[in-house]
Design a protein around this motif. Sequence first.
Motif, PDB file in Angstrom:
ATOM      1  N   GLU A 296      -2.369   2.560  -2.606  1.00 40.12           N
ATOM      2  CA  GLU A 296      -3.444   2.794  -1.592  1.00 40.12           C
ATOM      3  C   GLU A 296      -4.598   2.381  -1.997  1.00 40.12           C
ATOM      4  O   GLU A 296      -5.563   1.934  -1.444  1.00 40.12           O
TER       5      GLU A 296
ATOM      6  N   VAL B 173      -1.990   7.677   5.305  1.00 44.07           N
ATOM      7  CA  VAL B 173      -2.603   6.697   4.427  1.00 44.07           C
ATOM      8  C   VAL B 173      -3.856   6.238   5.171  1.00 44.07           C
ATOM      9  O   VAL B 173      -3.984   6.034   6.354  1.00 44.07           O
TER      10      VAL B 173
ATOM     11  N   LEU C 124      -5.801   3.193   5.979  1.00 42.71           N
ATOM     12  CA  LEU C 124      -5.667   1.672   6.017  1.00 42.71           C
ATOM     13  C   LEU C 124      -6.513   1.248   7.223  1.00 42.71           C
ATOM     14  O   LEU C 124      -6.059   1.566   8.294  1.00 42.71           O
TER      15      LEU C 124
ATOM     16  N   PRO D  69       0.864  -1.224  -0.098  1.00 42.35           N
ATOM     17  CA  PRO D  69      -0.078   0.032  -0.111  1.00 42.35           C
ATOM     18  C   PRO D  69       0.721   1.318   0.052  1.00 42.35           C
ATOM     19  O   PRO D  69       0.230   2.228  -0.420  1.00 42.35           O
ATOM     20  N   TYR D  70       2.111   1.275   0.384  1.00 40.07           N
ATOM     21  CA  TYR D  70       2.938   2.473   0.487  1.00 40.07           C
ATOM     22  C   TYR D  70       3.862   2.674  -0.883  1.00 40.07           C
ATOM     23  O   TYR D  70       4.371   3.647  -0.815  1.00 40.07           O
TER      24      TYR D  70
END
Length: 802
Positions: free
Chosen positions: A49, A173, A175, A43-44
């Motif tokens: 994302e 982010v 998450l 996701p990074y």
Amino acid sequence: MAHFELNGQWQLTSPQRPDINIPMTLPGDNVSALLQAELIPNPYVADNESKVRWIEECDWHIEREFTVDEPVLLAKQVWMTLTRVDTLATFYINGEQVLTCSNMFAQQRIDIKTNLKQGVNTIRVEFARVDLEGAERAKKLPFPIPSAMGNNQIPHMNLIRKTQCHSGWDWGVCLMVSGIYDPIQIEVVDDVWLKGFSTEQQWKADGSVLVDVLVEVETDTQLHEITIEFDDQRQSIRTEGSGHYHCQFHIIEPKRWWPAGYGEAHLYSISVHCGEQLLSRKIGLRELRLNNQTDEHGSAMEFIINGTPINAKGANWIPVDAMPGRECESRYRNLLQSAVDANMNMIRVWGGGQYESETFYNLCDELGLLVWQDMMFACSLYPSDDDFLKDVEQELRFQIPRLKEHPSIALWCGDNEVIGAIGWYDESKHNKVKYTVNYDRLNRMIEQVIGQQDDSRRFWPSSPCNGELDFGDAWHDDSKGDMHFWDVWHSGKSFNAYLNINPRFCSEFGFQSWPSFAEAKQFVPEQDWNVTSPTFEQHQKNPRGNSIITEMFTRYFRFPSGFEEMLYLSQVQQAMAIKTACDHWRAISPVCRGMLYWQLNDNWPVSSWSSLEYSGRWKQLHYHAKRFFAPQYLVFSEHTGKLSLHLLNDAKEPVSVNAQLQWVNWQGEVKQTWQLEQSVSKDSNTVVWQLDDQFDIANLTSGFFYAEGQVGEERITNTWFSTHELKTLPMEKAKIEVKIEANHITLASDKPAFFVHLESDTDGRFSESSLTLLAHQPVTIEFLGDDVAAMAESLRVYHLMQ
């Protein structure tokens, strides 16, 4: 002692995704497990994302088997203790429901003995969707409670007791993790259960201290012996059944715990034994008070430790990682050691994150970092109905007794920016009285519950706040309390705006930069090496962030020529902004007794206000902080009406400084020199030089002042330019020669060079960087890292006029 283990490997499944059945490690989180199993992209990285947001629309279940032997079943009780369960979780043992959780910050402790059987048992945890629960709770409210939708990407997160920044922030982010982030503890109790112990300190006029120890025991039988050991003393207590047992140690000459820069952070071990059970921890002996006395400027905001006023210097802390499964002692230590290495002595645990793990507070105790502890409320409004108050009370009755044992904890603060938030939302702006009463109801309950559990520290209602029952504008009133000063970043004021503010304590102020080139390469594919590429913009969560950085370039610098230079210059600009504030606030000491910039760390690779990148790499700001937070510092200031050089000594003893001040032109010729030798008293701010009236003020753009001094082993330096608009100064283009011998790098320049910064793609940092290099005066810098060859191969040296 009979035992079984619930930490380690579980299986992760989701009813909405029957194809998923993978291992998950506890402590840990579901997103880390999905990444480990290669079911999601990182996701990074890049714009991934958006590709993992489906996770928040699923329920998640974890399950495992464990074996129970007969001795466990013969025990009186089997206690399961859980902390940091995130968040809406129902526990089943052998198919039977045993527990439901709905508050990540509370402790759960239940006796599961009757649910166990001999041999193989199963335990299952079902995590429900938080977004749906938030929407359901919103429908039941008597009136709307606005949430921080400028930061969160999922509404109504303020109604759930979960880390607020999990659903995104203006550096974070989105998450929506779930999991259990602390080890699950199992205690098999036969006859006696040593439940816990607490300590209190009573300081005497003669400097000695009484340490009271209170031990909590649960037992069916009368007689047991408890042994308590502390400072080479041992005491025994005979129990007479369940209850609290008390003993006292008198320490005649205590070794005191001091914050970093003021002395040793001495810790004493204390242990409590009963039969096979042992509880132990380390405590620090120290006196603490907060001075808020009125004075000619308003009222003070000054921490006094062991009778010594402290200049609090540090930064704001956010969670280590958006995937909590990645928290580990080495990362905590790296970040907190970097804070101490940059001469910080205070960290603010910000209210949109989490009450931190024991690892964090133990390290703060060990390293001498004071902790300003927010309660977990930030930037939203919050309910004050009975159910919500009960939920919050439950978390505080666990968190305050846990945290108060740490000498590092300096202050309990009710929330982050929630007083101010009353004026941000349409609902509350038009009905201020109702929402202020709503706020006050929650805030007073928090104060009351904290006060019942710890009367040794002050409760501070909110940050920023002008003081008790003061609902003033602490973003702009600098005369009392703590201030958040955001006019430079959010309101586009010049760096000079910092010079017009004289806060008593500034607990938030900041300026963003982009990540370093070394960091950017980790998450931006090469074809997107452009600050406005969609990939790069995905890692900028402040809607105006890139525009503000770029617009400020045009004010202060000649515009950079490419991606790499833009990243470098953004970090020069960030360092210059924060240094401008900190230099001024130190120069007006003791009016200002605290500065905590926003922010220390990142929880993923991102453009942000941090001085430490996600990898732990030092940005230029962090190297500057090491200099401008130094216990002894030479600082230029014009606040007296005349350019002056101040020698600051934060230490609790006098020091002698041998210093030199030079006026140097852009070609590197030293035009004038002043030798400055001075002994100064403890906790002092002394003007050691002022610009002579004979000096032609019009001449100030033809060069710069450079101050350099020696205090014991430490070298202190500072550079002064006549304007922040460096683009207007006729600086020369310098040529820098770089020689590398083992882990030593020698830099030599033919002309003065500014913000000379070393960067490499490997782990590790440099003994100093982002420094001023004088002409023909080589400087040798040490690389502090393991892979010297990789450093040498990837080393880049940047400077302002390259």
